[in-house]
Motif scaffolding. Structure first.
Motif, PDB file in Angstrom:
ATOM      1  N   PRO A 174       0.838   5.347  -6.467  1.00 42.40           N
ATOM      2  CA  PRO A 174      -0.379   5.030  -5.700  1.00 42.40           C
ATOM      3  C   PRO A 174      -1.398   4.279  -6.547  1.00 42.40           C
ATOM      4  O   PRO A 174      -2.503   4.749  -6.791  1.00 42.40           O
ATOM      5  CB  PRO A 174      -0.889   6.420  -5.299  1.00 42.40           C
ATOM      6  CG  PRO A 174      -0.453   7.302  -6.424  1.00 42.40           C
ATOM      7  CD  PRO A 174       0.886   6.762  -6.881  1.00 42.40           C
ATOM      8  N   SER A 175      -1.029   3.134  -7.051  1.00 42.38           N
ATOM      9  CA  SER A 175      -1.905   2.388  -7.942  1.00 42.38           C
ATOM     10  C   SER A 175      -3.099   1.821  -7.182  1.00 42.38           C
ATOM     11  O   SER A 175      -2.983   1.401  -6.028  1.00 42.38           O
ATOM     12  CB  SER A 175      -1.129   1.248  -8.609  1.00 42.38           C
ATOM     13  OG  SER A 175      -1.891   0.647  -9.622  1.00 42.38           O
ATOM     14  N   TYR A 176      -4.236   1.792  -7.849  1.00 39.35           N
ATOM     15  CA  TYR A 176      -5.499   1.424  -7.213  1.00 39.35           C
ATOM     16  C   TYR A 176      -5.545  -0.052  -6.816  1.00 39.35           C
ATOM     17  O   TYR A 176      -5.904  -0.383  -5.677  1.00 39.35           O
ATOM     18  CB  TYR A 176      -6.634   1.746  -8.182  1.00 39.35           C
ATOM     19  CG  TYR A 176      -7.987   1.209  -7.772  1.00 39.35           C
ATOM     20  CD1 TYR A 176      -8.733   1.838  -6.789  1.00 39.35           C
ATOM     21  CD2 TYR A 176      -8.525   0.081  -8.380  1.00 39.35           C
ATOM     22  CE1 TYR A 176      -9.978   1.354  -6.413  1.00 39.35           C
ATOM     23  CE2 TYR A 176      -9.760  -0.409  -8.024  1.00 39.35           C
ATOM     24  CZ  TYR A 176     -10.485   0.225  -7.035  1.00 39.35           C
ATOM     25  OH  TYR A 176     -11.715  -0.275  -6.676  1.00 39.35           O
ATOM     26  N   GLY A 177      -5.240  -0.942  -7.733  1.00 40.95           N
ATOM     27  CA  GLY A 177      -5.405  -2.356  -7.418  1.00 40.95           C
ATOM     28  C   GLY A 177      -4.531  -3.268  -8.247  1.00 40.95           C
ATOM     29  O   GLY A 177      -3.917  -2.858  -9.241  1.00 40.95           O
ATOM     30  N   GLN A 224       0.836  -1.185   0.000  1.00 40.24           N
ATOM     31  CA  GLN A 224       0.000   0.000   0.000  1.00 40.24           C
ATOM     32  C   GLN A 224       0.879   1.246   0.000  1.00 40.24           C
ATOM     33  O   GLN A 224       2.099   1.135   0.027  1.00 40.24           O
ATOM     34  CB  GLN A 224      -0.950  -0.020   1.204  1.00 40.24           C
ATOM     35  CG  GLN A 224      -1.941  -1.177   1.141  1.00 40.24           C
ATOM     36  CD  GLN A 224      -2.915  -1.195   2.310  1.00 40.24           C
ATOM     37  OE1 GLN A 224      -2.508  -1.007   3.450  1.00 40.24           O
ATOM     38  NE2 GLN A 224      -4.168  -1.413   2.029  1.00 40.24           N
ATOM     39  N   PHE A 225       0.259   2.407  -0.020  1.00 41.33           N
ATOM     40  CA  PHE A 225       1.024   3.619  -0.246  1.00 41.33           C
ATOM     41  C   PHE A 225       0.665   4.689   0.776  1.00 41.33           C
ATOM     42  O   PHE A 225      -0.499   4.951   1.043  1.00 41.33           O
ATOM     43  CB  PHE A 225       0.772   4.141  -1.664  1.00 41.33           C
ATOM     44  CG  PHE A 225       1.036   3.090  -2.699  1.00 41.33           C
ATOM     45  CD1 PHE A 225       2.323   2.845  -3.146  1.00 41.33           C
ATOM     46  CD2 PHE A 225       0.000   2.319  -3.205  1.00 41.33           C
ATOM     47  CE1 PHE A 225       2.565   1.852  -4.070  1.00 41.33           C
ATOM     48  CE2 PHE A 225       0.244   1.334  -4.131  1.00 41.33           C
ATOM     49  CZ  PHE A 225       1.537   1.100  -4.564  1.00 41.33           C
ATOM     50  N   GLY A 226       1.697   5.303   1.341  1.00 46.46           N
ATOM     51  CA  GLY A 226       1.509   6.371   2.294  1.00 46.46           C
ATOM     52  C   GLY A 226       1.582   7.731   1.611  1.00 46.46           C
ATOM     53  O   GLY A 226       1.554   7.847   0.391  1.00 46.46           O
ATOM     54  N   LYS A 227       1.711   8.778   2.426  1.00 44.15           N
ATOM     55  CA  LYS A 227       1.704  10.150   1.918  1.00 44.15           C
ATOM     56  C   LYS A 227       3.117  10.729   1.827  1.00 44.15           C
ATOM     57  O   LYS A 227       3.281  11.927   1.584  1.00 44.15           O
ATOM     58  CB  LYS A 227       0.861  11.035   2.828  1.00 44.15           C
ATOM     59  CG  LYS A 227      -0.566  10.541   3.039  1.00 44.15           C
ATOM     60  CD  LYS A 227      -1.355  10.521   1.732  1.00 44.15           C
ATOM     61  CE  LYS A 227      -2.804  10.117   1.978  1.00 44.15           C
ATOM     62  NZ  LYS A 227      -3.574  10.014   0.720  1.00 44.15           N
ATOM     63  N   TYR A 253      -6.785   5.449 -10.810  1.00 49.48           N
ATOM     64  CA  TYR A 253      -5.444   5.529 -11.380  1.00 49.48           C
ATOM     65  C   TYR A 253      -4.798   4.172 -11.155  1.00 49.48           C
ATOM     66  O   TYR A 253      -4.570   3.761 -10.006  1.00 49.48           O
ATOM     67  CB  TYR A 253      -4.599   6.621 -10.725  1.00 49.48           C
ATOM     68  CG  TYR A 253      -3.168   6.590 -11.234  1.00 49.48           C
ATOM     69  CD1 TYR A 253      -2.859   7.119 -12.480  1.00 49.48           C
ATOM     70  CD2 TYR A 253      -2.157   5.988 -10.497  1.00 49.48           C
ATOM     71  CE1 TYR A 253      -1.567   7.063 -12.970  1.00 49.48           C
ATOM     72  CE2 TYR A 253      -0.861   5.930 -10.979  1.00 49.48           C
ATOM     73  CZ  TYR A 253      -0.577   6.464 -12.219  1.00 49.48           C
ATOM     74  OH  TYR A 253       0.699   6.396 -12.714  1.00 49.48           O
ATOM     75  N   THR A 254      -4.545   3.480 -12.233  1.00 49.46           N
ATOM     76  CA  THR A 254      -3.948   2.157 -12.150  1.00 49.46           C
ATOM     77  C   THR A 254      -2.692   2.135 -12.989  1.00 49.46           C
ATOM     78  O   THR A 254      -2.729   2.419 -14.185  1.00 49.46           O
ATOM     79  CB  THR A 254      -4.912   1.067 -12.648  1.00 49.46           C
ATOM     80  OG1 THR A 254      -6.059   1.035 -11.793  1.00 49.46           O
ATOM     81  CG2 THR A 254      -4.257  -0.293 -12.614  1.00 49.46           C
ATOM     82  N   ALA A 274      -5.234  -2.007  -3.536  1.00 53.71           N
ATOM     83  CA  ALA A 274      -3.996  -1.609  -2.871  1.00 53.71           C
ATOM     84  C   ALA A 274      -4.051  -0.173  -2.377  1.00 53.71           C
ATOM     85  O   ALA A 274      -3.430   0.162  -1.371  1.00 53.71           O
ATOM     86  CB  ALA A 274      -2.808  -1.788  -3.819  1.00 53.71           C
ATOM     87  N   GLY A 275      -4.779   0.684  -3.088  1.00 51.63           N
ATOM     88  CA  GLY A 275      -4.850   2.096  -2.708  1.00 51.63           C
ATOM     89  C   GLY A 275      -6.209   2.672  -3.039  1.00 51.63           C
ATOM     90  O   GLY A 275      -6.428   3.176  -4.147  1.00 51.63           O
TER      91      GLY A 275
END
Length: 311
Positions: free
Chosen positions: A259-262, A48-51, A247-248, A298-299
């Motif tokens: 920050p890809s979605y899935g 997953q993705f943080g800031k 956004y993938t 994932a995001g």
């Protein structure tokens, strides 16, 4: 000597496995939101993705001072691949009849039929994950009703999509590049007067999904035409009456800063086809096919759900 694992114990047919791995049914669109990523184990952590990538850091360093460190992305909730297996049966009567017609390979046809079943199940899983309202924060979803639904000529589909795009941009710095709509939504958009007004300058009588993608500022817009049957024999649309924007990044999961979605996690080397065997009682060849796969979000900040876009 160590004990063999499940994969080593199987006797795999490499030719038919390549057929299964190369199979693609164009009717299914879930891969646009959940591109496939090969993984080496049946369980692990979702990347997953943080800031961190959006923060302003004091990067200056005085002589002799330690250099600041930063990491991107992190391991989130665990995932577990699901094992799915079916055996396709090919009666010898069918095989014998097909041998009289040039160009028909019944072994490959049987494998493709099994893959159709696998693909529909995966499509439904992907749609359920993408349409799960609980997966999105309050700012990443909207519910349309009454005059705001796109059946109403005074509704504003382009404005709604722009709201969704801006919500994703504000949280990820990326604009969505992919959209998936249910078949009912596509039918409504093709007849929407505001869409038709724009279409008349393109020489098209009816808006295509490519034109709609252009209107919405997306690289790709897919229409979910797939249907499934319930236990009572009724049919329903897999993608319902919603729209999903995301956004993938169709790269690999190692792109931690994106920050890809899935993703669709799939065990490397799968699906696989074991060596076919003959059963005397039904007088049929049997083709065992196994897949190990699971779609994951994932995001969720990189996605947006428009609920009940069509009435």
């Amino acid at each position: 000597m160590s004990q063999m694992n499940n994969s080593q114990a199987r006797v795999v047919d490499p030719v038919l496995t390549s057929v299964a791995q190369g199979y693609k049914n164009n009717a299914f669109v879930g891969g646009a939101l959940f591109p496939t990523v090969a993984v080496s184990s049946r369980g692990g952590k979702i990347i997953q993705f943080g800031k961190e990538g959006f923060q302003l850091y004091a990067t200056g360093r005085s002589p002799g001072a330690n250099t600041k460190r930063i990491t991107f992305g992190y391991e989130g909730k665990p995932y577990v691949l699901e094992s799915h297996s079916l055996e396709g049966m090919l009666p010898i009567e069918t095989l014998q009849e097909a041998q009289n017609v040039p160009g028909i390979d019944m072994s490959s046809t049987t494998i493709s039929s099994v893959q159709d079943i696998f693909a529909l199940r995966l499509e439904k899983q992907q749609a359920d994950a993408a349409r799960n309202q609980a997966a999105y924060g309050a700012g990443n979803k909207m519910t349309l009703s009454g005059a705001s639904q796109w059946n109403d000529p005074d509704s504003d589909p382009v404005g709604d999509v722009e709201t969704a795009k801006e919500a994703i941009r504000q949280k990820t710095g990326k604009r969505p590049n992919v959209g998936v709509i249910g078949a009912a939504v596509f039918a409504v958009l093709k007849q929407h007067p505001k869409i038709i007004e724009r279409t008349k300058y393109t020489g098209r009588d009816v808006p295509t999904k490519e034109l709609l993608a252009s209107f919405f500022g997306l690289d790709n817009l897919e229409v979910g035409d797939a249907v499934f049957s319930d236990d009572a024999g009724g049919f329903s649309d897999v993608w319902g009456k919603d729209m999903v924007l995301a956004y993938t990044k169709t790269g690999t999961v190692k792109d931690r800063g994106e920050p890809s979605y899935g993703y669709t996690y799939q065990l490397a080397g799968y699906p696989l086809v074991e060596e076919p065997y003959f059963e005397r009682n039904p007088k049929s060849w049997v083709f065992p096919v196994t897949d190990e796969v699971a779609p994951v979000v994932a995001g969720a900040d990189a996605g947006y759900l428009i609920i009940n876009a069509a009435a």
